[in-house]
Design a protein around this motif. Structure first.
Motif, mmCIF file in Angstrom:
data_model
loop_
_atom_site.group_PDB
_atom_site.id
_atom_site.type_symbol
_atom_site.label_atom_id
_atom_site.label_comp_id
_atom_site.label_asym_id
_atom_site.label_seq_id
_atom_site.Cartn_x
_atom_site.Cartn_y
_atom_site.Cartn_z
ATOM 1 N N GLY A 221 2.634 -5.017 -0.032
ATOM 2 C CA GLY A 221 3.968 -5.618 0.055
ATOM 3 C C GLY A 221 4.904 -4.804 0.929
ATOM 4 O O GLY A 221 4.926 -3.569 0.870
ATOM 5 N N LYS A 222 5.686 -5.486 1.733
ATOM 6 C CA LYS A 222 6.589 -4.832 2.684
ATOM 7 C C LYS A 222 7.551 -3.883 1.966
ATOM 8 O O LYS A 222 8.236 -4.262 1.028
ATOM 9 C CB LYS A 222 7.392 -5.895 3.452
ATOM 10 N N GLY A 223 7.536 -2.635 2.409
ATOM 11 C CA GLY A 223 8.465 -1.658 1.859
ATOM 12 C C GLY A 223 7.995 -0.938 0.616
ATOM 13 O O GLY A 223 8.709 -0.067 0.098
ATOM 14 N N ASN A 224 6.789 -1.252 0.125
ATOM 15 C CA ASN A 224 6.276 -0.574 -1.071
ATOM 16 C C ASN A 224 5.634 0.749 -0.648
ATOM 17 O O ASN A 224 4.420 0.933 -0.704
ATOM 18 C CB ASN A 224 5.269 -1.464 -1.805
ATOM 19 N N GLN A 225 6.493 1.681 -0.208
ATOM 20 C CA GLN A 225 6.018 2.919 0.413
ATOM 21 C C GLN A 225 5.247 3.804 -0.547
ATOM 22 O O GLN A 225 4.268 4.458 -0.162
ATOM 23 C CB GLN A 225 7.207 3.693 0.984
ATOM 24 N N GLY A 226 5.651 3.829 -1.819
ATOM 25 C CA GLY A 226 4.954 4.659 -2.796
ATOM 26 C C GLY A 226 3.505 4.256 -2.950
ATOM 27 O O GLY A 226 2.602 5.104 -2.956
ATOM 28 N N LEU A 227 3.259 2.954 -3.071
ATOM 29 C CA LEU A 227 1.887 2.454 -3.182
ATOM 30 C C LEU A 227 1.118 2.703 -1.891
ATOM 31 O O LEU A 227 -0.049 3.124 -1.921
ATOM 32 C CB LEU A 227 1.891 0.961 -3.515
ATOM 33 N N LEU A 228 1.757 2.465 -0.753
ATOM 34 C CA LEU A 228 1.094 2.669 0.541
ATOM 35 C C LEU A 228 0.651 4.118 0.707
ATOM 36 O O LEU A 228 -0.490 4.388 1.096
ATOM 37 C CB LEU A 228 2.051 2.273 1.674
ATOM 38 N N ASP A 229 1.534 5.052 0.385
ATOM 39 C CA ASP A 229 1.206 6.472 0.528
ATOM 40 C C ASP A 229 0.067 6.877 -0.412
ATOM 41 O O ASP A 229 -0.841 7.621 -0.024
ATOM 42 C CB ASP A 229 2.433 7.337 0.247
ATOM 43 N N ALA A 230 0.124 6.396 -1.654
ATOM 44 C CA ALA A 230 -0.907 6.739 -2.635
ATOM 45 C C ALA A 230 -2.262 6.169 -2.225
ATOM 46 O O ALA A 230 -3.300 6.838 -2.360
ATOM 47 C CB ALA A 230 -0.496 6.219 -4.013
ATOM 48 N N PHE A 231 -2.258 4.943 -1.709
ATOM 49 C CA PHE A 231 -3.502 4.313 -1.281
ATOM 50 C C PHE A 231 -4.089 5.056 -0.082
ATOM 51 O O PHE A 231 -5.303 5.335 -0.051
ATOM 52 C CB PHE A 231 -3.258 2.843 -0.929
ATOM 53 N N ASN A 232 -3.259 5.382 0.901
ATOM 54 C CA ASN A 232 -3.747 6.094 2.081
ATOM 55 C C ASN A 232 -4.312 7.465 1.721
ATOM 56 O O ASN A 232 -5.326 7.903 2.286
ATOM 57 C CB ASN A 232 -2.631 6.244 3.109
ATOM 58 N N LYS A 233 -3.658 8.149 0.780
ATOM 59 C CA LYS A 233 -4.132 9.465 0.338
ATOM 60 C C LYS A 233 -5.518 9.329 -0.311
ATOM 61 O O LYS A 233 -6.435 10.104 -0.015
ATOM 62 C CB LYS A 233 -3.143 10.069 -0.648
ATOM 63 N N ALA A 234 -5.674 8.330 -1.178
ATOM 64 C CA ALA A 234 -6.953 8.122 -1.860
ATOM 65 C C ALA A 234 -8.033 7.659 -0.888
ATOM 66 O O ALA A 234 -9.204 8.042 -1.011
ATOM 67 C CB ALA A 234 -6.780 7.120 -2.997
ATOM 68 N N LEU A 235 -7.663 6.831 0.092
ATOM 69 C CA LEU A 235 -8.619 6.404 1.124
ATOM 70 C C LEU A 235 -9.145 7.608 1.895
ATOM 71 O O LEU A 235 -10.348 7.730 2.149
ATOM 72 C CB LEU A 235 -7.941 5.406 2.069
#
Length: 260
Positions: A221-235
């Motif tokens: 979702g646009k602007g959901n930076q917390g989720l984006l950062d956590a997902f990228n870190k886990a990836l």
């Protein structure tokens, strides 16, 4: 296949009746569950074995979620509804071989790429191999894909005089149209094409050249930076610890991560 369609229809009805609200990363962590949507009809990336949802992207997303301390609740819908539902906050993310494009990035955010693929030309007996050879041909492609948009652009621009571009709800329907001679060419992801050729050796399907390469990522979702950062870190973690390579070789006999 009737089972798959029944599942798709049932999930669509359920989601229409219940509005899932957008959730910030803190709320997702608290719930312990990541709600992810996928198409469920793109072997070997996301598909059903009987009633079990599986595939490279499914296993990869679940491994990533485990690193995040979460389990995944999957929603299975038609591909062309996934980003629209994400924009309406019906799920936290979509994991379904979405090509990362500037146009899509206007309405959703993308994770770092989890693989690199590309659209390829597929025809019976390899009668069509090159982009120029699409002239005068009927091309079958799935609705909602970047492939459809780019084929239409090729046709409209006059760069290649394609006779017609036919779009189908499911990628396998586009393949079936080519096999039954209702279309001359099927355009799909190169790894999907490789799997189809492997599974259908008597079909005569052969792969031609790549129309265009793509980086594939999970949509958030646009602007959901917390989720984006956590997902990228886990990836990054599953790519570093050997999990990614193991899954990639399981499904493709090669490592399909992006190298550029």
């Amino acid at each position: 296949m009737k089972v798959v369609r029944a599942v798709l229809a049932g999930v669509c009805v359920a989601l229409a009746a219940t509005g899932v609200q957008a959730r910030p990363w803190a709320d997702i962590q608290k719930s312990g569950t990541l709600i992810a949507a996928t198409g469920g009809d793109l072997k070997p990336f996301n598909y059903f074995e009987g009633k079990k949802l599986t595939g490279f992207e499914i296993e990869l997303a679940e491994a990533i979620a485990q690193k995040m301390g979460l389990k995944v609740e999957w929603k299975v819908l038609s591909f062309d509804s996934l980003l629209a539902g994400l924009q309406r906050d019906r799920w936290d993310m979509a994991v379904s071989s979405h090509g990362i494009t500037e146009e899509r990035a206007k309405v959703v955010d993308f994770s770092n790429p989890h693989y690199c693929g590309g659209a390829v030309i597929v025809s019976k007996d390899g009668k069509v191999q090159k982009v120029a050879e699409l002239a005068g041909k009927t091309v079958a492609v799935q609705t909602g894909t970047t492939y459809l948009a780019r084929l239409n652009d090729l046709k409209k621009s006059g760069e290649v005089d394609i006779d017609s571009v036919k779009n189908f709800p499911l990628d396998r329907d586009a393949r079936a149209a080519t096999l039954s001679n209702r279309a001359d060419v099927w355009v799909t992801d190169k790894f999907v094409a490789m799997e189809a050729i492997r599974l259908l050796p008597q079909s005569g399907l052969k792969m031609g050249e790549i129309l265009f390469p793509e980086h594939m990522g999970a949509a958030i979702g646009k602007g959901n930076q917390g989720l984006l950062d956590a997902f990228n870190k886990a990836l990054a973690e599953v790519m570093a610890d050997g999990t990614y390579e193991k899954l990639s070789k399981k499904y493709f006999d090669q490592d399909i991560r992006c190298t550029d």
